[in-house]
Design a protein around this motif. Structure first.
Motif, PDB file in Angstrom:
ATOM      1  N   LEU A 161     -59.433  27.547   4.247  1.00 52.92           N
ATOM      2  CA  LEU A 161     -58.949  28.725   3.522  1.00 52.92           C
ATOM      3  C   LEU A 161     -57.467  28.504   3.289  1.00 52.92           C
ATOM      4  N   MET A 162     -57.136  28.045   2.091  1.00 51.24           N
ATOM      5  CA  MET A 162     -55.787  27.533   1.851  1.00 51.24           C
ATOM      6  C   MET A 162     -54.715  28.598   2.020  1.00 51.24           C
ATOM      7  N   ASN A 195     -57.721  21.192   7.539  1.00 53.19           N
ATOM      8  CA  ASN A 195     -56.265  21.326   7.668  1.00 53.19           C
ATOM      9  C   ASN A 195     -55.565  20.538   6.577  1.00 53.19           C
ATOM     10  N   LEU A 196     -54.271  20.353   6.737  1.00 54.59           N
ATOM     11  CA  LEU A 196     -53.450  19.573   5.819  1.00 54.59           C
ATOM     12  C   LEU A 196     -53.075  18.275   6.528  1.00 54.59           C
ATOM     13  N   ASP A 232     -52.900  25.722  -6.529  1.00 47.71           N
ATOM     14  CA  ASP A 232     -53.212  24.368  -6.954  1.00 47.71           C
ATOM     15  C   ASP A 232     -53.045  23.455  -5.739  1.00 47.71           C
ATOM     16  N   LYS A 233     -54.095  22.739  -5.370  1.00 44.34           N
ATOM     17  CA  LYS A 233     -54.072  21.958  -4.137  1.00 44.34           C
ATOM     18  C   LYS A 233     -52.987  20.882  -4.137  1.00 44.34           C
ATOM     19  N   GLN A 234     -52.667  20.343  -5.298  1.00 39.73           N
ATOM     20  CA  GLN A 234     -51.658  19.292  -5.363  1.00 39.73           C
ATOM     21  C   GLN A 234     -50.242  19.855  -5.356  1.00 39.73           C
ATOM     22  N   ARG A 235     -50.004  20.919  -6.111  1.00 38.63           N
ATOM     23  CA  ARG A 235     -48.630  21.385  -6.331  1.00 38.63           C
ATOM     24  C   ARG A 235     -48.160  22.435  -5.336  1.00 38.63           C
ATOM     25  N   HIS A 236     -49.053  23.237  -4.795  1.00 35.10           N
ATOM     26  CA  HIS A 236     -48.619  24.446  -4.093  1.00 35.10           C
ATOM     27  C   HIS A 236     -48.711  24.380  -2.577  1.00 35.10           C
ATOM     28  N   ALA A 251     -45.557  15.053   2.069  1.00 35.13           N
ATOM     29  CA  ALA A 251     -46.727  14.994   1.187  1.00 35.13           C
ATOM     30  C   ALA A 251     -48.002  15.063   2.016  1.00 35.13           C
ATOM     31  N   VAL A 252     -48.868  16.021   1.682  1.00 35.00           N
ATOM     32  CA  VAL A 252     -50.105  16.213   2.440  1.00 35.00           C
ATOM     33  C   VAL A 252     -51.311  16.216   1.506  1.00 35.00           C
ATOM     34  N   GLU A 253     -52.452  15.924   2.100  1.00 29.16           N
ATOM     35  CA  GLU A 253     -53.744  15.943   1.417  1.00 29.16           C
ATOM     36  C   GLU A 253     -54.625  16.980   2.100  1.00 29.16           C
TER      37      GLU A 253
END
Length: 432
Positions: A117-118, A91-92, A170-174, A109-111
């Motif tokens: 499956l994003m 999950n996020l 993009d995992k960081q930006r999107h 802000a999430v990691e």
């Protein structure tokens, strides 16, 4: 002891309630503990001295629960029968400084946790749940189970290439969700909001472990309602089945030849290396203390472990009708065909021939069909807590599970009959 099949489709109805009540590992173990309490189990603290009393007991640590039943007359060297599972799902998760935003949007802000499956988290109404740690060291569960967050997808007009090149994230930006409007982003806003939601005073919270979840409830699907769609079935489906099976066995367990155990760990999705993960000392410590509390020696501990068997229950892959070529051509497990026996000769799963015999006997006793999963040789195989449990504790372990589609999606899919078929097989296994 003869085994009937105590579970039917009512078990699947209860699974849906369990999934809804368990948006985080912390909620999942609380839900499991509540069910065990109703069955007569009692919580024991790791900091207390344990006694030789019989009956059901459990330990909670973070997002993990170990529960076991001591029958009358159990010798210190009596082996265990263990159902192993995990409570966490991809999950996020909220970062230490969660308050952010840009261009008039307030965001969180999430990691990325595990391997989700994003794309399944896009344009979905999300709640927020987890554990708040207070300044006095105590913890409080929080669950905002209503539309609070959303990860908005970019409109196709601004990304024409998505039609030809596919979606690229993009995992960081999107994947940073929005939760409001405004340019006045202030540190502490999210936690202040959650303090109010949890009925706490401002400034009470000193730490947090928070994660997103889809607020869409589980649902029966299809013309004949023979499918179940829902979140976190990997692997709360197994946690729920193991909890139900342990409670059922304890209810009639006066002559059990084994000590039945449920071990539901956290952090399987990122390697299991934590104090609440399968690669940590929690399970071994609980089993050893149970032996020693009943007057056992190290020799008794060694004898008990040598006769112990663990079923590592996790979801597996049903053959996908649109991607059948991704599966092994001679092993096509189907949804609705009963639980899976998961095999991999490179020990990504712990099953061997002797383990297969144990599981086959349990399924035969319960009147439950089972099927076998093996990966396509051209595809890397996933893994579970099974090999970790076998290697860390030196106990025979067998990997099993339920066949699903959309594994690691925010919403997964299985056949409605498979959860209760699994639970019935687990009852037969725990009875011995």
């Amino acid at each position: 002891m003869s085994t009937s099949r105590p579970f039917d489709r009512g078990h699947t109805d209860d699974l849906m309630s369990f999934l809804t009540a368990s948006p985080s590992p912390y909620h999942a173990v609380a839900s499991a503990a509540a069910r065990l309490e109703k069955a007569g189990f009692r919580q024991v603290a790791e900091t207390d001295a344990w006694d030789a009393s019989t009956g059901g007991k459990y330990v909670l640590r973070g997002g993990a629960i170990i529960a076991w039943y001591v029958p009358e007359g159990a010798a210190p060297h009596t082996p265990f029968r263990i159902v192993g599972a995990h409570t966490d799902s991809p999950n996020l998760r909220v970062k230490p400084r969660p308050d952010t935003g840009a261009h008039g949007w307030r965001q969180v802000a999430v990691e990325i946790y595990g391997g989700p499956l994003m794309n399944s988290w896009l344009d979905r109404d999300l709640g927020l749940a987890g554990r708040l740690t207070l300044r006095d060291g105590s913890t409080r569960l929080v669950n905002v189970d209503r539309p609070l967050l959303r990860v908005p997808q970019l409109a196709i007009h601004l990304d024409r290439a998505v039609s030809t090149d596919g979606l690229k994230l993009d995992k960081q930006r999107h994947l940073q969700p929005v939760w409001g409007l405004g340019d006045d982003v202030r540190d502490g806003d999210l936690i202040a909001f959650l303090e109010q939601e949890a009925g706490l005073a401002a400034g009470d919270v000193a730490g947090w472990d928070l994660m997103t979840h889809s607020v869409e409830p589980p649902a029966y699907l299809g013309r004949d309602r023979e499918l179940l769609a829902g979140p976190r079935m990997d692997n709360l489906l197994s946690v729920h089945a193991g909890t139900a099976a342990l409670a059922a066995v304890a209810a009639g367990g006066a002559d059990l030849p084994y000590l039945p155990v449920l071990a539901a760990f956290d952090h399987e999705e990122n390697g299991s290396q934590s104090d609440t993960g399968a690669d940590g000392p929690l399970l071994g410590g609980v089993l050893e203390r149970s032996v020693f509390a009943r007057g056992g020696s190290y020799e008794d501990r060694a004898r008990a472990f040598a006769g112990t068997v663990c079923l590592s229950s996790d979801t597996g892959h049903a053959v996908h009708p649109n991607y059948a070529e991704r599966h092994d051509p001679t092993h096509h497990p189907r949804a609705g065909g009963g639980p899976l026996l998961k095999v991999n000769v490179n020990n990504r799963y712990a099953t061997d021939g002797s383990g297969r015999a144990v599981f086959a006997a349990a399924c035969e006793k319960a009147g439950v069909p089972f099927q076998t999963f093996v990966s396509n040789n051209s595809m890397p195989c996933g893994t579970t807590i099974g090999p970790i449990t076998a290697a860390r504790h030196g106990i025979r372990t067998v990997d099993i599970g339920v066949a699903i589609l959309s594994m690691h999606s925010a919403r997964e899919l299985c056949a409605v009959d498979d959860p209760f078929l699994l639970a019935n097989a687990l009852v037969a296994f725990l009875e011995g």
